[in-house]
Design a protein around this motif. Structure first.
Motif, short mmCIF file in Angstrom:
data_model
loop_
_atom_site.label_atom_id
_atom_site.label_comp_id
_atom_site.label_asym_id
_atom_site.label_seq_id
_atom_site.Cartn_x
_atom_site.Cartn_y
_atom_site.Cartn_z
N THR A 112 0.84 -1.21 0.00
CA THR A 112 0.00 0.00 0.00
C THR A 112 0.87 1.25 0.00
OG1 THR A 112 -1.67 -1.21 1.28
CG2 THR A 112 -1.92 1.17 1.17
N LYS A 115 2.20 2.24 -3.40
CA LYS A 115 1.26 2.93 -4.29
C LYS A 115 1.30 4.44 -4.10
CE LYS A 115 -1.94 -0.98 -4.51
NZ LYS A 115 -3.31 -1.47 -4.15
N SER A 116 1.65 4.88 -2.89
CA SER A 116 1.68 6.33 -2.61
C SER A 116 3.09 6.91 -2.73
CB SER A 116 1.14 6.61 -1.21
OG SER A 116 2.01 6.09 -0.21
N CYS A 117 4.09 6.03 -2.88
CA CYS A 117 5.48 6.49 -2.96
C CYS A 117 6.07 6.14 -4.32
CB CYS A 117 6.31 5.85 -1.84
SG CYS A 117 8.07 6.24 -1.91
N ASP A 129 7.27 11.25 2.43
CA ASP A 129 6.66 10.04 1.86
C ASP A 129 5.77 9.35 2.89
OD1 ASP A 129 7.95 10.03 -0.80
OD2 ASP A 129 9.78 9.79 0.37
N ALA A 132 2.62 11.46 3.09
CA ALA A 132 1.77 11.19 1.94
C ALA A 132 1.06 9.84 2.10
CB ALA A 132 2.61 11.19 0.66
N PHE A 133 1.73 8.88 2.73
CA PHE A 133 1.13 7.57 2.99
C PHE A 133 -0.05 7.70 3.95
CE2 PHE A 133 1.76 3.25 5.20
CZ PHE A 133 0.95 2.61 4.29
N ALA A 136 -2.98 9.17 2.07
CA ALA A 136 -3.59 8.17 1.19
C ALA A 136 -4.47 7.21 1.98
CB ALA A 136 -2.51 7.41 0.44
#
Length: 384
Positions: A112, A115-117, A129, A132-133, A136
């Motif tokens: 998972t 997908k955001s990094c 990062d 951002a995770f 998300a």
């Protein structure tokens, strides 16, 4: 470096290799093989494992061993590690050294996170990062406890690769787990099948964790002393939490139930297997479905089913119905009947007495002694 698992078969006098089906149970005598590259050549290795699960563990162990032979960043300063390679290495190591449930948690969190990094190399990852995770995960409607756990898994992964400066702690409100009331348990039992009723009796009477119930065997029960033990099960690559085995006394009614089950299924090993004879993995789903059928859902919380947010008014997703509450109820009932906290700690398998005391705090709140103390504190004021 990838290691693949194959099954060797002989059909019509000719040998062939096929990929295993993870949903299929293979009979005794099935020949599992590993295929990998070493010294520039393809290698085949025959395994001597009794089951597909054991063969998968052997595959992960072999892959981790081969990857450990590859020069590290320390020995080759110019070599940068790609994020995808680092994740593959770490998951292989977890698969070889930790419980399957732990591997599932890390696998979900890291994939998972990926997908955001969008970073290609491990040394490019920074705190942004992780932030951002979190964003998300929140967009995906994950609760704060889930977010905190997945971020913690990613941070652990980074630390395993020597990245100590990139960290983030997501705070969440620790929810109180309350014991089930007698009325709730009676309503749940009334809405359950005979098999489900026996499962709830086992959870309540032993205080076992979900995995401990799933791996409980008839051989763990001592019918003479009326006890049951939590023991390692190498055939399923399963070990007790903190690798500590323990023995718990159980009520007579549960002992008699287990005797009947054993007489009805003398060749069965697990006490509550799934339809394929393996450890059951859907106790929680059963519980939530029975709670809904019994009209016990709170009607206010929401959950996710098939990727959609749904209400517990209509769906089996109530957050108040969880397997862990059986452990809390086990502890509360024993405490009310005078069992010392230290003894309950041993039966629950808690490393710390403080954890056990948290389980018993609510029981103290509603005890007769507490009511007498509270009323006594204000008795002087109430007098005219």
């Amino acid at each position: 470096m990838t290691v693949s698992l194959w099954i060797r078969e002989t059909v019509g006098g000719k040998r062939r290799f096929v990929k295993p089906n993870k949903k299929k149970i293979y009979p005794e005598g099935t020949v599992f093989c590993l295929r990998y590259a070493a010294d520039g050549k393809r290698r085949w290795e025959t395994l001597h494992e009794p089951s597909l699960t054991a063969a998968l563990v052997a595959r992960a162990t072999k892959e981790a061993a081969l990857l450990s032979e590859v020069p590290t960043v320390a020995s080759s300063p110019s070599r940068r590690i790609k994020v995808d390679d680092a994740i593959a290495t770490y998951l292989s190591t977890v698969a070889a050294t930790r419980a399957h449930k732990t591997w599932l948690a890390y696998n979900l969190a890291l994939n998972t996170f990926r997908k955001s990094c969008a970073k290609e190399h491990l040394d490019e990852i920074d705190k942004n990062d992780l932030t951002a995770f979190v964003v998300a995960l929140k967009k995906d409607k994950q609760d704060d406890r889930t977010v905190a756990n997945r971020v913690a898994n990613v941070v652990t992964f980074l630390r395993a690769h020597g990245i100590l400066s990139v960290t983030l702690r997501h705070k969440y409100t620790e929810k109180k787990v309350k014991a089930y009331s007698v009325e709730e348990l009676r309503a749940l039992n009334a809405a359950s099948t005979d098999e489900e009723l026996q499962i709830w009796q086992f959870f309540l009477g032993t205080g076992f964790r979900e995995d401990e119930v799933a791996h409980a065997c008839d051989t763990d029960v001592d019918f003479k002393t009326k006890t049951i033990s939590v023991l390692e099960k190498p055939q399923w690559n399963w070990k007790p939490k903190d690798k500590e085995e323990r023995t718990v006394p159980v009520p007579d009614v549960l002992v008699e139930l287990l005797k009947v089950r054993k007489s009805m299924h003398p060749d069965r090993w697990l006490i509550f297997p799934n339809t394929e004879g393996n450890p059951e993995g859907h106790f929680l789903r059963m519980l939530k479905e029975r709670a809904l059928a019994a009209g016990l859902n709170c009607g206010h919380c929401t959950g996710k089913l098939d990727g959609k947010v749904v209400s517990c008014k209509d769906e089996p997703c109530c957050e108040h119905w969880i397997l862990h509450r059986f452990r809390k109820t086990f502890a509360t009932l024993h405490h009310a009947n005078g069992v010392p906290a230290r003894t309950i700690q041993l039966w629950l398998g808690h490393e710390s007495l403080e954890t056990t005391l948290l389980y018993l705090a609510d029981a103290e709140l509603v005890s007769e002694r507490t009511r007498t103390q509270v009323n006594g504190s204000f008795a002087e004021i109430d007098r005219e």
